[in-house]
Design a protein around this motif. Sequence first.
Motif, PDB file in Angstrom:
ATOM      1  N   GLU A 228      26.747  28.493  34.339  1.00  0.00           N
ATOM      2  CA  GLU A 228      26.596  28.118  32.750  1.00  0.00           C
ATOM      3  C   GLU A 228      28.113  27.897  32.250  1.00  0.00           C
ATOM      4  N   ARG A 229      29.000  28.749  32.678  1.00  0.00           N
ATOM      5  CA  ARG A 229      30.396  28.717  32.217  1.00  0.00           C
ATOM      6  C   ARG A 229      31.153  27.463  32.610  1.00  0.00           C
ATOM      7  N   GLU A 232      30.076  24.760  30.243  1.00  0.00           N
ATOM      8  CA  GLU A 232      30.907  25.061  28.738  1.00  0.00           C
ATOM      9  C   GLU A 232      32.025  24.604  28.932  1.00  0.00           C
ATOM     10  N   ALA A 236      33.691  21.403  27.329  1.00  0.00           N
ATOM     11  CA  ALA A 236      34.976  21.233  26.390  1.00  0.00           C
ATOM     12  C   ALA A 236      36.035  20.414  26.754  1.00  0.00           C
ATOM     13  N   ALA A 243      29.157  18.723  33.556  1.00  0.00           N
ATOM     14  CA  ALA A 243      28.440  19.887  32.926  1.00  0.00           C
ATOM     15  C   ALA A 243      27.056  19.513  33.245  1.00  0.00           C
ATOM     16  N   TRP A 259      20.873  32.251  31.424  1.00  0.00           N
ATOM     17  CA  TRP A 259      22.056  31.482  31.432  1.00  0.00           C
ATOM     18  C   TRP A 259      21.559  29.964  31.409  1.00  0.00           C
ATOM     19  N   ASP A 262      20.836  28.972  27.953  1.00  0.00           N
ATOM     20  CA  ASP A 262      22.159  28.800  27.335  1.00  0.00           C
ATOM     21  C   ASP A 262      22.818  27.252  27.558  1.00  0.00           C
ATOM     22  N   ALA A 263      22.841  27.045  28.697  1.00  0.00           N
ATOM     23  CA  ALA A 263      23.600  25.640  29.264  1.00  0.00           C
ATOM     24  C   ALA A 263      22.458  24.602  28.888  1.00  0.00           C
ATOM     25  N   LEU A 266      23.250  23.952  25.319  1.00  0.00           N
ATOM     26  CA  LEU A 266      24.649  23.608  25.024  1.00  0.00           C
ATOM     27  C   LEU A 266      24.498  22.005  25.223  1.00  0.00           C
TER      28      LEU A 266
END
Length: 300
Positions: A228-229, A232, A236, A243, A259, A262-263, A266
């Motif tokens: 997930e990070r 992010e 960005a 991604a 997670w 969340d992804a 996003l």
Amino acid sequence: MPFAHPLRAAKVTVLRTALLAACGLGLAGCDAIDSINPFANEKYKTEIVPDVPADKLYSQGLGKLEDRDYEGATKRFEDLDKQYAYSDWSRKAVLMTAYSNYEGGRYEDAITASKRYLQRHPGSKDAAYAQYLLAMSHYKQIPDVTRDQDRSEKALVALTELVQKYPTSEYAADAKAKIQITRDQLAGKEMEIGRYYLERRNFPAAINRFRDVVSKYQTTRHVEEALERLAEAYMALGITGEAQTAAAVLGHNFPDSPWYKDAFNLLQSGGLQPREEKASWISKAFRGVIGMDTRTAEAQ
């Protein structure tokens, strides 16, 4: 009467004269020399240490262990090793020295003794136990995730070596469990650093840390967050393909993970959907794990 060579007699006279001069033509001068000699007043006495039977020393060490006098036990086993060097008693003594130090919390001393045992007796029936003591002495010193993880790395190496060299030993199962815990610790450290960089918008540095988790520690609990990070950080940077792949791999392997939700949200906020690119390093990394798991299952 034997003949005295004049030259030799002269030399003797000169030596005697020099000695007397050094001592002040008497004992007073020698006392002056003693005054600058730091060892002049020391008296030495030869002490004969009585031989203690090996079995008695060993029993004494076991008795100290039973009383939880680990320092005393270590002393007995070290004496046994010294007095009966190169014997079977010595072999037992070195291993028990490692054990006594381990039980007493002197882990560095336990590591030293364990290594000494493995160097001397690599093929013995107790080598697996010595390796276990070595690994556990590192393992017991693993710090919390906020600190340097050098000890975790050493524990992982020693535990892995135990499983590889002694796969059928009684310690292998416990070593495997602790390998997983140690790997989770190392992954947690990478995540902590990665979050630090992500919060400061240093996205390339953050990606490197999360990439390590995905590549090296996929079986740990941190891999879901790492994916997930990555989504992010790549979003960005505008690298949308990676991604999308991170989110797709996350959803495929952990569909119920928060997670993944969340992804997914996003990507949706950017008008995108999870989509796996097979050429992505993320996709390749997980395909490698699936292949490895398949080969392991077939071997079993």
